[in-house]
Enzyme design. Structure first.
Site, mmCIF file in Angstrom:
data_model
loop_
_atom_site.group_PDB
_atom_site.id
_atom_site.type_symbol
_atom_site.label_atom_id
_atom_site.label_comp_id
_atom_site.label_asym_id
_atom_site.label_seq_id
_atom_site.Cartn_x
_atom_site.Cartn_y
_atom_site.Cartn_z
ATOM 1 N N ASP A 41 3.124 -51.567 -24.447
ATOM 2 C CA ASP A 41 3.781 -52.310 -23.368
ATOM 3 C C ASP A 41 5.063 -51.613 -22.924
ATOM 4 O O ASP A 41 6.029 -51.532 -23.681
ATOM 5 C CB ASP A 41 4.124 -53.723 -23.856
ATOM 6 C CG ASP A 41 2.903 -54.607 -23.933
ATOM 7 O OD1 ASP A 41 2.159 -54.676 -22.944
ATOM 8 O OD2 ASP A 41 2.684 -55.218 -25.002
ATOM 9 N N MET A 43 8.223 -51.579 -20.341
ATOM 10 C CA MET A 43 9.009 -52.475 -19.475
ATOM 11 C C MET A 43 10.275 -51.752 -19.026
ATOM 12 O O MET A 43 10.913 -51.063 -19.822
ATOM 13 C CB MET A 43 9.410 -53.734 -20.237
ATOM 14 C CG MET A 43 8.233 -54.460 -20.864
ATOM 15 S SD MET A 43 8.772 -55.935 -21.760
ATOM 16 C CE MET A 43 7.237 -56.444 -22.526
ATOM 17 N N HIS A 75 0.265 -50.197 -20.731
ATOM 18 C CA HIS A 75 0.477 -51.270 -19.754
ATOM 19 C C HIS A 75 1.850 -51.077 -19.130
ATOM 20 O O HIS A 75 2.870 -51.338 -19.777
ATOM 21 C CB HIS A 75 0.364 -52.613 -20.493
ATOM 22 C CG HIS A 75 0.559 -53.814 -19.633
ATOM 23 N ND1 HIS A 75 0.713 -55.082 -20.166
ATOM 24 C CD2 HIS A 75 0.627 -53.969 -18.280
ATOM 25 C CE1 HIS A 75 0.859 -55.952 -19.180
ATOM 26 N NE2 HIS A 75 0.825 -55.309 -18.025
ATOM 27 N N GLY A 153 6.724 -60.995 -25.619
ATOM 28 C CA GLY A 153 5.685 -61.418 -26.535
ATOM 29 C C GLY A 153 5.943 -62.846 -26.997
ATOM 30 O O GLY A 153 7.010 -63.419 -26.719
ATOM 31 N N ASP A 181 -4.196 -60.695 -21.701
ATOM 32 C CA ASP A 181 -2.961 -60.222 -22.328
ATOM 33 C C ASP A 181 -1.906 -61.324 -22.292
ATOM 34 O O ASP A 181 -1.432 -61.695 -21.217
ATOM 35 C CB ASP A 181 -2.471 -58.969 -21.579
ATOM 36 C CG ASP A 181 -1.277 -58.321 -22.259
ATOM 37 O OD1 ASP A 181 -0.841 -58.798 -23.324
ATOM 38 O OD2 ASP A 181 -0.761 -57.325 -21.697
ATOM 39 N N GLY A 203 -0.375 -59.403 -29.684
ATOM 40 C CA GLY A 203 0.846 -58.857 -30.260
ATOM 41 C C GLY A 203 1.300 -59.665 -31.453
ATOM 42 O O GLY A 203 1.036 -59.331 -32.613
#
Ligand code: DX5
Ligand code: ZN
Length: 226
Positions: A41, A43, A75, A153, A181, A203
């Site tokens: 992930d 970000m 992602h 998460g 997800d 996660g």
């Protein structure tokens, strides 16, 4: 990794929730339990408020994961992802998911992923209608349906997501794998599997558990995954 996305239903542990001080050890524990898709992930502090990790993490894991027969699924929760595709591909990403909401150039960004030698995925936020993605359906192999709002998460699964997955499944060609997800655990994975999902990102339900390998196995069984 050679070949395409691993076949069949797969649970993809998300390293966002892992203990980063021993990252490979954590990833190895779930790969030893059968995981073959590892979810990364990214970000940027802009598309979503937090900043997480970049291509260096992909590079650090790439040889380990690939030598163990695994697949790195990246992602990108970042604005204008088309500018970063190349660096993640070079770092060892196998599939790269870009967000529908993050660029006016969705088709171009997906083409950039394919041109970089990776499998293209399109991710959509909870409020983005399923119908929005059909015009670009020939450009992606993965449709990542966010089942929480992106950025963190440990959030609860948005219950209306199962209807959305069913709708996506009816709109998209069979070759497109639907990823779910956010908020995926043994309960929600089963429901998403019934609705047509093939990849299950988890996660905190995996790495937040006392025994991540055992937690992985329980979610995989619930999802009907290999
Ligand atoms: C959320 C990320 C997810 C996250 C899922 O923005 O895209 O991949 O790691 O975490 P859990 O499984 O804890 O909801
Ligand atoms: Zn994710």
């Amino acid at each position: 990794m050679g070949g395409g996305l691993p076949e069949g239903r797969r649970v993809a542990p998300s390293i966002l929730a892992a203990d980063w001080s021993r990252m490979w050890e954590q990833v190895k524990s779930v790969m030893d339990a059968g995981a073959r898709v590892i979810h990364v992930d990214v970000m940027d502090g802009h598309f979503v408020p937090p900043i997480s990790m970049g291509p260096q993490m992909v590079e650090a894991l790439s040889d380990h994961v690939h030598d163990a027969g695994g697949w790195l699924d990246v992602h990108l929760m970042i604005d204008r992802p088309e500018h970063q595709v190349e660096s993640f591909a070079r770092a060892g990403a196998d599939s790269i998911n870009i967000h529908w909401e993050a660029t006016p150039h969705v088709h171009y960004a997906l083409k950039a992923v394919r041109d970089a030698g990776c499998v293209p995925g399109l991710a959509i936020n909870p409020a983005t209608p399923p119908e929005a993605v059909t015009a670009a359906a020939d450009m992606f192999e993965i449709l990542l349906c966010m089942t929480v709002n992106p950025g963190w998460g440990g959030q609860p699964f948005i219950e209306t997501s199962t209807d959305k997955i069913q709708r996506l499944r009816s709109l998209l060609p069979d070759r497109v794998a639907i990823t779910v997800d956010g908020g995926i655990d043994a309960q929600t994975a089963g429901r998403c599997s019934g609705a047509g999902a093939r990849l299950f990102v988890a996660g905190s339900a995996v790495f937040g558990a006392a025994d991540p390998a055992e937690a992985y196995t329980q979610i995989a069984v619930a999802a009907g995954a290999s």
